[in-house]
Design a protein around this motif. Structure first.
Motif, PDB file in Angstrom:
ATOM      1  N   LEU A   1       0.827  -1.205   0.000  1.00  0.00           N
ATOM      2  CA  LEU A   1       0.000   0.000   0.000  1.00  0.00           C
ATOM      3  C   LEU A   1       0.864   1.258   0.000  1.00  0.00           C
ATOM      4  CD1 LEU A   1      -2.862   1.123   0.077  1.00  0.00           C
ATOM      5  CD2 LEU A   1      -2.757   1.018   2.562  1.00  0.00           C
ATOM      6  N   TYR A   2       1.949   1.236   0.755  1.00  0.00           N
ATOM      7  CA  TYR A   2       2.869   2.374   0.786  1.00  0.00           C
ATOM      8  C   TYR A   2       3.468   2.618  -0.590  1.00  0.00           C
ATOM      9  CZ  TYR A   2       7.080   5.077   1.692  1.00  0.00           C
ATOM     10  OH  TYR A   2       8.069   6.011   1.638  1.00  0.00           O
ATOM     11  N   HIS A   3       3.989   1.561  -1.238  1.00  0.00           N
ATOM     12  CA  HIS A   3       4.597   1.713  -2.563  1.00  0.00           C
ATOM     13  C   HIS A   3       3.562   2.153  -3.593  1.00  0.00           C
ATOM     14  CE1 HIS A   3       8.628   0.402  -1.722  1.00  0.00           C
ATOM     15  NE2 HIS A   3       8.182  -0.671  -1.093  1.00  0.00           N
ATOM     16  N   PHE A   4       2.369   1.573  -3.517  1.00  0.00           N
ATOM     17  CA  PHE A   4       1.310   1.957  -4.450  1.00  0.00           C
ATOM     18  C   PHE A   4       0.946   3.428  -4.289  1.00  0.00           C
ATOM     19  CE2 PHE A   4      -3.110   2.630  -5.600  1.00  0.00           C
ATOM     20  CZ  PHE A   4      -3.136   2.140  -6.896  1.00  0.00           C
ATOM     21  N   SER A   5       0.731   3.867  -3.073  1.00  0.00           N
ATOM     22  CA  SER A   5       0.286   5.248  -2.852  1.00  0.00           C
ATOM     23  C   SER A   5       1.377   6.266  -3.166  1.00  0.00           C
ATOM     24  CB  SER A   5      -0.235   5.428  -1.430  1.00  0.00           C
ATOM     25  OG  SER A   5       0.782   5.148  -0.496  1.00  0.00           O
ATOM     26  N   THR A   6       2.604   6.020  -2.728  1.00  0.00           N
ATOM     27  CA  THR A   6       3.662   7.000  -2.991  1.00  0.00           C
ATOM     28  C   THR A   6       3.997   7.080  -4.473  1.00  0.00           C
ATOM     29  OG1 THR A   6       5.369   5.354  -2.466  1.00  0.00           O
ATOM     30  CG2 THR A   6       4.709   6.879  -0.705  1.00  0.00           C
ATOM     31  N   SER A   7       4.033   5.942  -5.144  1.00  0.00           N
ATOM     32  CA  SER A   7       4.326   5.985  -6.575  1.00  0.00           C
ATOM     33  C   SER A   7       3.150   6.574  -7.339  1.00  0.00           C
ATOM     34  CB  SER A   7       4.689   4.598  -7.103  1.00  0.00           C
ATOM     35  OG  SER A   7       3.641   3.690  -6.894  1.00  0.00           O
ATOM     36  N   GLY A   8       1.931   6.274  -6.926  1.00  0.00           N
ATOM     37  CA  GLY A   8       0.763   6.845  -7.577  1.00  0.00           C
ATOM     38  C   GLY A   8       0.713   8.357  -7.460  1.00  0.00           C
ATOM     39  N   VAL A   9       1.015   8.871  -6.285  1.00  0.00           N
ATOM     40  CA  VAL A   9       1.010  10.325  -6.080  1.00  0.00           C
ATOM     41  C   VAL A   9       2.122  10.991  -6.887  1.00  0.00           C
ATOM     42  CG1 VAL A   9       1.449  12.131  -4.359  1.00  0.00           C
ATOM     43  CG2 VAL A   9      -0.125  10.271  -3.840  1.00  0.00           C
ATOM     44  N   SER A  10       3.302  10.396  -6.916  1.00  0.00           N
ATOM     45  CA  SER A  10       4.408  11.007  -7.663  1.00  0.00           C
ATOM     46  C   SER A  10       4.142  10.989  -9.163  1.00  0.00           C
ATOM     47  CB  SER A  10       5.732  10.320  -7.331  1.00  0.00           C
ATOM     48  OG  SER A  10       5.712   8.973  -7.717  1.00  0.00           O
ATOM     49  N   VAL A  11       3.574   9.908  -9.670  1.00  0.00           N
ATOM     50  CA  VAL A  11       3.251   9.847 -11.095  1.00  0.00           C
ATOM     51  C   VAL A  11       2.120  10.832 -11.420  1.00  0.00           C
ATOM     52  CG1 VAL A  11       2.365   8.356 -12.926  1.00  0.00           C
ATOM     53  CG2 VAL A  11       4.101   7.496 -11.379  1.00  0.00           C
ATOM     54  N   ALA A  12       1.169  10.979 -10.533  1.00  0.00           N
ATOM     55  CA  ALA A  12       0.081  11.945 -10.747  1.00  0.00           C
ATOM     56  C   ALA A  12       0.618  13.379 -10.799  1.00  0.00           C
ATOM     57  CB  ALA A  12      -0.966  11.814  -9.648  1.00  0.00           C
ATOM     58  N   ALA A  13       1.554  13.699  -9.923  1.00  0.00           N
ATOM     59  CA  ALA A  13       2.151  15.039  -9.939  1.00  0.00           C
ATOM     60  C   ALA A  13       2.879  15.295 -11.255  1.00  0.00           C
ATOM     61  CB  ALA A  13       3.100  15.201  -8.754  1.00  0.00           C
ATOM     62  N   ALA A  14       3.633  14.311 -11.709  1.00  0.00           N
ATOM     63  CA  ALA A  14       4.341  14.455 -12.980  1.00  0.00           C
ATOM     64  C   ALA A  14       3.361  14.598 -14.140  1.00  0.00           C
ATOM     65  CB  ALA A  14       5.261  13.260 -13.203  1.00  0.00           C
ATOM     66  N   THR A  15       2.280  13.854 -14.099  1.00  0.00           N
ATOM     67  CA  THR A  15       1.267  13.932 -15.152  1.00  0.00           C
ATOM     68  C   THR A  15       0.607  15.297 -15.178  1.00  0.00           C
ATOM     69  OG1 THR A  15       0.842  11.571 -15.051  1.00  0.00           O
ATOM     70  CG2 THR A  15      -0.907  12.924 -15.971  1.00  0.00           C
ATOM     71  N   ALA A  16       0.300  15.843 -14.020  1.00  0.00           N
ATOM     72  CA  ALA A  16      -0.340  17.162 -13.953  1.00  0.00           C
ATOM     73  C   ALA A  16       0.558  18.237 -14.566  1.00  0.00           C
ATOM     74  CB  ALA A  16      -0.676  17.513 -12.508  1.00  0.00           C
ATOM     75  N   VAL A  17       1.861  18.083 -14.411  1.00  0.00           N
ATOM     76  CA  VAL A  17       2.804  19.065 -14.960  1.00  0.00           C
ATOM     77  C   VAL A  17       2.961  18.893 -16.474  1.00  0.00           C
ATOM     78  CG1 VAL A  17       5.230  19.790 -14.945  1.00  0.00           C
ATOM     79  CG2 VAL A  17       4.045  19.367 -12.798  1.00  0.00           C
ATOM     80  N   THR A  18       3.018  17.662 -16.943  1.00  0.00           N
ATOM     81  CA  THR A  18       3.296  17.416 -18.361  1.00  0.00           C
ATOM     82  C   THR A  18       2.049  17.287 -19.231  1.00  0.00           C
ATOM     83  OG1 THR A  18       3.426  15.014 -18.013  1.00  0.00           O
ATOM     84  CG2 THR A  18       5.482  16.281 -17.840  1.00  0.00           C
ATOM     85  N   HIS A  19       0.872  17.248 -18.638  1.00  0.00           N
ATOM     86  CA  HIS A  19      -0.362  17.054 -19.408  1.00  0.00           C
ATOM     87  C   HIS A  19      -0.574  18.102 -20.503  1.00  0.00           C
ATOM     88  CE1 HIS A  19      -4.282  15.402 -20.272  1.00  0.00           C
ATOM     89  NE2 HIS A  19      -4.765  16.628 -20.252  1.00  0.00           N
ATOM     90  N   PRO A  20      -0.336  19.385 -20.252  1.00  0.00           N
ATOM     91  CA  PRO A  20      -0.514  20.355 -21.340  1.00  0.00           C
ATOM     92  C   PRO A  20       0.347  20.041 -22.568  1.00  0.00           C
ATOM     93  CG  PRO A  20      -0.362  21.494 -19.258  1.00  0.00           C
ATOM     94  CD  PRO A  20      -0.031  20.052 -18.982  1.00  0.00           C
ATOM     95  N   LEU A  21       1.536  19.533 -22.359  1.00  0.00           N
ATOM     96  CA  LEU A  21       2.373  19.164 -23.504  1.00  0.00           C
ATOM     97  C   LEU A  21       1.742  18.031 -24.305  1.00  0.00           C
ATOM     98  CD1 LEU A  21       5.875  19.211 -21.769  1.00  0.00           C
ATOM     99  CD2 LEU A  21       4.937  20.917 -23.346  1.00  0.00           C
ATOM    100  N   ASP A  22       1.122  17.097 -23.612  1.00  0.00           N
ATOM    101  CA  ASP A  22       0.461  15.981 -24.279  1.00  0.00           C
ATOM    102  C   ASP A  22      -0.746  16.470 -25.077  1.00  0.00           C
ATOM    103  OD1 ASP A  22       0.367  13.184 -24.825  1.00  0.00           O
ATOM    104  OD2 ASP A  22      -1.298  12.991 -23.421  1.00  0.00           O
ATOM    105  N   VAL A  23      -1.509  17.396 -24.522  1.00  0.00           N
ATOM    106  CA  VAL A  23      -2.668  17.944 -25.222  1.00  0.00           C
ATOM    107  C   VAL A  23      -2.225  18.670 -26.492  1.00  0.00           C
ATOM    108  CG1 VAL A  23      -4.529  19.672 -25.079  1.00  0.00           C
ATOM    109  CG2 VAL A  23      -4.099  18.125 -23.164  1.00  0.00           C
ATOM    110  N   VAL A  24      -1.180  19.480 -26.388  1.00  0.00           N
ATOM    111  CA  VAL A  24      -0.683  20.203 -27.558  1.00  0.00           C
ATOM    112  C   VAL A  24      -0.126  19.214 -28.584  1.00  0.00           C
ATOM    113  CG1 VAL A  24       1.004  21.903 -28.364  1.00  0.00           C
ATOM    114  CG2 VAL A  24      -0.266  22.322 -26.263  1.00  0.00           C
ATOM    115  N   LYS A  25       0.532  18.165 -28.126  1.00  0.00           N
ATOM    116  CA  LYS A  25       1.063  17.144 -29.039  1.00  0.00           C
ATOM    117  C   LYS A  25      -0.057  16.498 -29.842  1.00  0.00           C
ATOM    118  CE  LYS A  25       1.368  13.086 -27.828  1.00  0.00           C
ATOM    119  NZ  LYS A  25       1.367  11.718 -27.472  1.00  0.00           N
ATOM    120  N   VAL A  26      -1.152  16.161 -29.176  1.00  0.00           N
ATOM    121  CA  VAL A  26      -2.288  15.549 -29.874  1.00  0.00           C
ATOM    122  C   VAL A  26      -2.875  16.531 -30.878  1.00  0.00           C
ATOM    123  CG1 VAL A  26      -4.627  14.639 -29.580  1.00  0.00           C
ATOM    124  CG2 VAL A  26      -2.796  13.894 -28.064  1.00  0.00           C
ATOM    125  N   ARG A  27      -2.980  17.792 -30.505  1.00  0.00           N
ATOM    126  CA  ARG A  27      -3.501  18.803 -31.437  1.00  0.00           C
ATOM    127  C   ARG A  27      -2.576  18.948 -32.642  1.00  0.00           C
ATOM    128  NH1 ARG A  27      -7.384  22.795 -29.441  1.00  0.00           N
ATOM    129  NH2 ARG A  27      -8.547  21.634 -27.879  1.00  0.00           N
TER     130      ARG A  27
END
Length: 126
Positions: A5-31
């Motif tokens: 549970l610790y590994h799942f939650s900490t890795s999930g939160v860190s990946v979510a933070a990275a996704t929130a930062v890089t998501h606009p680049l992904d949206v522009v890439k798709v466009r």
């Protein structure tokens, strides 16, 4: 179980933070990829396209599809990194070794399981 549970939650939160930062680049890439369909003449670059999106659709347009993207990221990152240690432990019990091949197999197993469970969310995201 608490380690899983610790590994799942900490890795999930860190990946979510990275996704929130890089998501606009992904949206522009798709466009940018969609720009190629049926267009004649010069293509708009990434920077100009992002500025054009913000001007015409607002800042929120850069975060369209963030919910499925975060769902996929948390599930994928949490499963991939959260299952690695338990699978390595099981391999250690089964093969009485933690050599590099056991670690590679554990990583492949956890990545495969994460991919199987998150592929439908990936389709929704795209």
């Amino acid at each position: 179980i608490s380690d899983v549970l610790y590994h799942f939650s900490t890795s999930g939160v860190s990946v979510a933070a990275a996704t929130a930062v890089t998501h606009p680049l992904d949206v522009v890439k798709v466009r940018l990829q969609m720009q190629l369909v049926g267009q004649k003449g010069p293509l708009i670059g990434m920077g100009r396209l992002a500025v054009q999106m913000v001007k015409s659709e607002g800042f929120r347009s850069l975060y369209l599809g963030l919910t499925p993207s975060l769902t996929r990221s948390v599930l994928y990152g949490g499963l991939r990194l959260g299952l690695y240690e338990p699978s390595k432990y099981v391999c250690k019990l089964a093969f009485e070794s933690t050599n590099v091949f056991v670690k590679i197999a554990s990583g492949a197993f956890s990545g495969a399981i994460a991919t199987v469970f998150t592929n439908p969310v990936e389709l929704i995201k795209v």
